[in-house]
Design a protein around this motif. Structure first.
Motif, PDB file in Angstrom:
ATOM      1  N   ALA A 131      17.991  34.793  39.125  1.00 26.08           N
ATOM      2  CA  ALA A 131      19.322  34.942  39.751  1.00 26.08           C
ATOM      3  C   ALA A 131      20.119  33.644  39.684  1.00 26.08           C
ATOM      4  CB  ALA A 131      19.180  35.405  41.198  1.00 26.08           C
ATOM      5  N   SER A 132      19.410  32.508  39.676  1.00 28.38           N
ATOM      6  CA  SER A 132      20.105  31.206  39.651  1.00 28.38           C
ATOM      7  C   SER A 132      20.959  31.024  38.403  1.00 28.38           C
ATOM      8  CB  SER A 132      19.080  30.079  39.735  1.00 28.38           C
ATOM      9  OG  SER A 132      18.209  30.171  38.623  1.00 28.38           O
ATOM     10  N   GLN A 133      20.719  31.826  37.376  1.00 31.18           N
ATOM     11  CA  GLN A 133      21.502  31.706  36.138  1.00 31.18           C
ATOM     12  C   GLN A 133      22.908  32.288  36.264  1.00 31.18           C
ATOM     13  OE1 GLN A 133      20.282  30.072  33.356  1.00 31.18           O
ATOM     14  NE2 GLN A 133      18.716  29.564  34.882  1.00 31.18           N
ATOM     15  N   VAL A 134      23.102  33.122  37.279  1.00 31.51           N
ATOM     16  CA  VAL A 134      24.377  33.849  37.410  1.00 31.51           C
ATOM     17  C   VAL A 134      25.060  33.477  38.728  1.00 31.51           C
ATOM     18  CG1 VAL A 134      25.434  36.139  37.671  1.00 31.51           C
ATOM     19  CG2 VAL A 134      23.625  35.781  35.977  1.00 31.51           C
ATOM     20  N   GLY A 135      26.301  33.032  38.645  1.00 29.72           N
ATOM     21  CA  GLY A 135      27.128  32.854  39.833  1.00 29.72           C
ATOM     22  C   GLY A 135      28.183  33.945  39.849  1.00 29.72           C
ATOM     23  N   TYR A 136      28.774  34.146  41.001  1.00 28.28           N
ATOM     24  CA  TYR A 136      29.813  35.186  41.051  1.00 28.28           C
ATOM     25  C   TYR A 136      30.820  34.902  42.144  1.00 28.28           C
ATOM     26  CZ  TYR A 136      26.196  36.993  44.275  1.00 28.28           C
ATOM     27  OH  TYR A 136      25.242  37.131  45.249  1.00 28.28           O
ATOM     28  N   GLN A 137      31.995  35.469  41.951  1.00 27.83           N
ATOM     29  CA  GLN A 137      33.036  35.452  42.976  1.00 27.83           C
ATOM     30  C   GLN A 137      33.340  36.897  43.326  1.00 27.83           C
ATOM     31  OE1 GLN A 137      36.464  32.791  42.669  1.00 27.83           O
ATOM     32  NE2 GLN A 137      35.700  32.146  40.674  1.00 27.83           N
ATOM     33  N   ILE A 138      33.297  37.196  44.611  1.00 29.18           N
ATOM     34  CA  ILE A 138      33.640  38.546  45.084  1.00 29.18           C
ATOM     35  C   ILE A 138      35.023  38.469  45.721  1.00 29.18           C
ATOM     36  CG2 ILE A 138      33.021  40.416  46.654  1.00 29.18           C
ATOM     37  CD1 ILE A 138      30.165  39.217  46.714  1.00 29.18           C
ATOM     38  N   LEU A 139      35.893  39.400  45.341  1.00 32.26           N
ATOM     39  CA  LEU A 139      37.169  39.525  46.050  1.00 32.26           C
ATOM     40  C   LEU A 139      37.276  40.944  46.597  1.00 32.26           C
ATOM     41  CD1 LEU A 139      39.850  38.074  46.808  1.00 32.26           C
ATOM     42  CD2 LEU A 139      40.885  39.376  44.949  1.00 32.26           C
ATOM     43  N   LEU A 140      37.401  41.068  47.912  1.00 38.71           N
ATOM     44  CA  LEU A 140      37.612  42.375  48.552  1.00 38.71           C
ATOM     45  C   LEU A 140      39.033  42.360  49.095  1.00 38.71           C
ATOM     46  CD1 LEU A 140      34.169  42.672  50.368  1.00 38.71           C
ATOM     47  CD2 LEU A 140      34.837  43.671  48.174  1.00 38.71           C
ATOM     48  N   SER A 141      39.892  43.192  48.512  1.00 33.15           N
ATOM     49  CA  SER A 141      41.333  43.083  48.781  1.00 33.15           C
ATOM     50  C   SER A 141      41.842  44.253  49.618  1.00 33.15           C
ATOM     51  CB  SER A 141      42.096  43.017  47.451  1.00 33.15           C
ATOM     52  OG  SER A 141      41.940  44.239  46.771  1.00 33.15           O
ATOM     53  N   PRO A 142      42.928  44.038  50.364  1.00 32.14           N
ATOM     54  CA  PRO A 142      43.483  45.084  51.218  1.00 32.14           C
ATOM     55  C   PRO A 142      44.690  45.804  50.613  1.00 32.14           C
ATOM     56  CG  PRO A 142      44.394  42.976  51.861  1.00 32.14           C
ATOM     57  CD  PRO A 142      43.557  42.728  50.623  1.00 32.14           C
ATOM     58  N   ASP A 143      44.981  45.591  49.318  1.00 39.17           N
ATOM     59  CA  ASP A 143      46.272  46.087  48.811  1.00 39.17           C
ATOM     60  C   ASP A 143      46.203  46.730  47.428  1.00 39.17           C
ATOM     61  OD1 ASP A 143      45.743  43.766  47.402  1.00 39.17           O
ATOM     62  OD2 ASP A 143      47.789  42.993  47.510  1.00 39.17           O
ATOM     63  N   GLU A 144      44.986  47.170  47.024  1.00 38.72           N
ATOM     64  CA  GLU A 144      44.866  47.736  45.670  1.00 38.72           C
ATOM     65  C   GLU A 144      45.671  49.019  45.521  1.00 38.72           C
ATOM     66  OE1 GLU A 144      43.497  49.853  42.161  1.00 38.72           O
ATOM     67  OE2 GLU A 144      43.385  50.603  44.203  1.00 38.72           O
ATOM     68  N   GLU A 145      45.654  49.843  46.569  1.00 39.25           N
ATOM     69  CA  GLU A 145      46.291  51.166  46.453  1.00 39.25           C
ATOM     70  C   GLU A 145      47.818  51.076  46.470  1.00 39.25           C
ATOM     71  OE1 GLU A 145      44.726  53.540  45.443  1.00 39.25           O
ATOM     72  OE2 GLU A 145      42.684  53.604  46.229  1.00 39.25           O
ATOM     73  N   VAL A 146      48.355  49.892  46.753  1.00 40.72           N
ATOM     74  CA  VAL A 146      49.807  49.713  46.659  1.00 40.72           C
ATOM     75  C   VAL A 146      50.146  48.703  45.567  1.00 40.72           C
ATOM     76  CG1 VAL A 146      50.438  50.520  48.958  1.00 40.72           C
ATOM     77  CG2 VAL A 146      49.698  48.156  48.669  1.00 40.72           C
ATOM     78  N   GLY A 147      49.235  48.537  44.604  1.00 43.44           N
ATOM     79  CA  GLY A 147      49.561  47.778  43.394  1.00 43.44           C
ATOM     80  C   GLY A 147      49.033  46.360  43.329  1.00 43.44           C
ATOM     81  N   SER A 148      48.308  45.904  44.351  1.00 42.19           N
ATOM     82  CA  SER A 148      47.711  44.541  44.342  1.00 42.19           C
ATOM     83  C   SER A 148      48.744  43.440  44.137  1.00 42.19           C
ATOM     84  CB  SER A 148      46.630  44.421  43.250  1.00 42.19           C
ATOM     85  OG  SER A 148      45.626  45.370  43.404  1.00 42.19           O
ATOM     86  N   LEU A 149      49.961  43.643  44.617  1.00 42.67           N
ATOM     87  CA  LEU A 149      50.973  42.600  44.381  1.00 42.67           C
ATOM     88  C   LEU A 149      50.594  41.299  45.086  1.00 42.67           C
ATOM     89  CD1 LEU A 149      54.182  44.773  44.721  1.00 42.67           C
ATOM     90  CD2 LEU A 149      53.089  43.947  42.631  1.00 42.67           C
ATOM     91  N   GLY A 150      50.055  41.408  46.303  1.00 38.18           N
ATOM     92  CA  GLY A 150      49.668  40.213  47.039  1.00 38.18           C
ATOM     93  C   GLY A 150      48.409  39.564  46.487  1.00 38.18           C
ATOM     94  N   SER A 151      47.487  40.382  45.993  1.00 37.33           N
ATOM     95  CA  SER A 151      46.215  39.865  45.471  1.00 37.33           C
ATOM     96  C   SER A 151      46.318  39.404  44.027  1.00 37.33           C
ATOM     97  CB  SER A 151      45.135  40.954  45.532  1.00 37.33           C
ATOM     98  OG  SER A 151      44.969  41.443  46.830  1.00 37.33           O
ATOM     99  N   ALA A 152      47.402  39.760  43.354  1.00 33.41           N
ATOM    100  CA  ALA A 152      47.481  39.521  41.905  1.00 33.41           C
ATOM    101  C   ALA A 152      47.221  38.067  41.509  1.00 33.41           C
ATOM    102  CB  ALA A 152      48.833  39.998  41.366  1.00 33.41           C
ATOM    103  N   PRO A 153      47.806  37.071  42.220  1.00 29.77           N
ATOM    104  CA  PRO A 153      47.535  35.685  41.795  1.00 29.77           C
ATOM    105  C   PRO A 153      46.055  35.305  41.938  1.00 29.77           C
ATOM    106  CG  PRO A 153      49.435  35.784  43.287  1.00 29.77           C
ATOM    107  CD  PRO A 153      48.776  37.129  43.321  1.00 29.77           C
ATOM    108  N   ILE A 154      45.386  35.864  42.956  1.00 28.45           N
ATOM    109  CA  ILE A 154      43.963  35.549  43.158  1.00 28.45           C
ATOM    110  C   ILE A 154      43.133  36.223  42.067  1.00 28.45           C
ATOM    111  CG2 ILE A 154      42.042  35.632  44.788  1.00 28.45           C
ATOM    112  CD1 ILE A 154      44.164  36.059  47.018  1.00 28.45           C
ATOM    113  N   LEU A 155      43.451  37.480  41.780  1.00 25.82           N
ATOM    114  CA  LEU A 155      42.740  38.186  40.704  1.00 25.82           C
ATOM    115  C   LEU A 155      42.917  37.442  39.383  1.00 25.82           C
ATOM    116  CD1 LEU A 155      43.730  41.835  41.674  1.00 25.82           C
ATOM    117  CD2 LEU A 155      41.381  40.960  41.583  1.00 25.82           C
TER     118      LEU A 155
END
Ligand SMILES: [Zn+2]
Length: 428
Positions: free
Chosen positions: A160-184
């Protein structure tokens, strides 16, 4: 049901032990689903979303790494009166594990649903045989559970040490992810591959290429005048809107894969007043960058034909929140690798192109090849008949865990898809 295919010829070391850590008891999965899906998190239900965030924090706290809330960009919408309104925003949850590992994976999901606070669809119920009905059981609180369970199991693997990850759980996907877009966009730029947890189709097939999608509002200001006394002094915003809608709707069928849909027109008033305001709301979809450019030019032309009438002006609001996700060489490589991996698990995985959009579009636009339908098998999403198939929860958690093990052990070269895309920049 997914068809069984040839059994595994060689199981990567340690994979079986990882699988043993995945919860197999469907009653346990069902308990988690009920707990999450019985709470309303409609995209605009700010209090409901904010109240849900601590549940995610406590569930994801079992993973190593760091966790923080991220503020989103405020979203503006155009009201029926043509005024820009800023909407309240809720935070996203970001978890980062092993940022220095050689392989970096973007894992994304959304905890909002399309069902508003006052929806009649609020609770989870059983559907025979082995199915469950409820808001978000498939799209995508169920998917977030699959992601979490796969990661918990993967963390027990020696590589597992070979793989790192970033998780993003967003509150705005169903309305187009406009607020999350820069983070994505930022996460997509930093990661080798993406894994997103929209539901798979009931038969197990997953999304292939996706069209891009743009949402726009054109506000047209004319000049009001009394119809009886001074009709000639008025400039009708409604008449201009009608000409504009006719022009953009005529784009349908002109270029392969491009669609235009006018969703709504606001404006106008009493019959005896030349209307001075109209707001035209429309969506454009395009399969690739060239088609998107073509659509943008056609839109510019339609807007410029509105100009030149005195006393009339207009503003275009919105944009391409979801760029196209075409089947690049790199994406196809990832599909082929995961389909082959799925076959070793007895899963017949097919990737079907779609006009629907999701966070996978955003990751792809940052050059991050991704599979975006790693959630449970289900269907009828965005309706009160939304369902998920219970046995697919452990099945899809195994698939995700197997992907992560394959990346960690080198059984799948996680760097190859992005490398292929960099070599071959022609498709988009
Ligand atoms: Zn979704």
């Amino acid at each position: 049901m997914p068809m069984m295919t040839e059994p595994a010829t060689r199981t990567p070391p340690g994979q079986d032990a990882v699988f043993d850590r995945i919860e197999q008891d469907l009653a346990v999965w069902r308990g988690w689903l009920d707990d999450w899906c019985n709470r309303n998190t409609g995209s605009r239900h700010v209090a409901g979303l904010a109240a849900f965030l601590p549940l995610l924090e406590s569930a994801f706290a079992v993973l190593p790494g760091t966790m923080r809330r991220l503020q989103l960009e405020p979203e503006t919408v155009i009201s029926a009166e043509g005024v820009a309104i800023t909407l309240p925003v809720v935070e996203a949850l970001h978890v980062q594990v092993r940022p220095d590992a050689r392989i970096q994976i973007a894992m994304t999901g959304h905890y909002d649903t399309v069902f508003p606070q006052n929806s009649t669809f609020q609770t989870v119920t059983s559907l025979p045989p082995g199915m469950v009905n409820g808001p978000g059981v498939a799209d995508m609180k169920g998917g977030i559970l699959v992601m979490l369970e796969a990661l918990k199991a993967f963390e027990t693997h020696p590589a597992a040490s070979q793989v790192g990850y970033q998780i993003l759980l967003s509150p705005d996907e169903e309305v187009g992810s406009l607020g999350s877009a820069p983070i994505l966009a930022a996460i997509g730029a930093q990661c080798d591959l993406g894994m997103t947890y929209e539901p798979a189709l009931a038969d197990g097939s997953m999304a292939g290429a996706r069209k891009g999608s743009g949402n726009f509002s054109l506000t047209i200001h004319g000049l009001a005048a009394h119809v009886g006394r001074a009709h000639g002094e008025g400039r009708s915003a409604i008449a201009a809107a009608a000409r504009f809608v006719a022009a953009i709707e005529a784009l349908n069928g002109q270029r392969e894969g491009v669609t235009v849909n006018t969703g709504r027109i606001d404006g106008g008033g009493p019959n005896n007043v030349v209307p001075d305001l109209a707001v035209v709301r429309f969506n454009i979809r395009a399969p690739d960058e060239a088609a998107r450019n073509w659509a943008n030019e056609a839109l510019d032309a339609a807007i410029s034909r509105l100009a030149g009438t005195d006393g009339q002006h207009h503003h275009l609001h919105g944009g391409w929140a979801r760029p196209p996700k075409p089947r690049t060489a790199g994406l196809q490589r990832l599909f082929d690798d995961v389909a082959a991996l799925g076959a070793t698990l007895g899963l017949d995985i097919r990737f079907k192109d779609t006009g629907g959009v999701c966070e996978g579009n955003n990751l792809a636009a940052s050059g991050c090849p991704n599979i975006d339908t790693l959630g449970p098998r289900g269907g009828k999403i965005h309706s009160s008949e939304e369902f998920a198939i219970m046995e697919s929860f452990p099945e899809r958690a195994r698939l995700s865990a197997a992907m992560l093990v394959a990346f960690a052990t080198g059984a799948i070269d996680a760097k190859a898809p992005r490398r292929l895309n960099n070599q071959d920049r022609t498709p988009c």
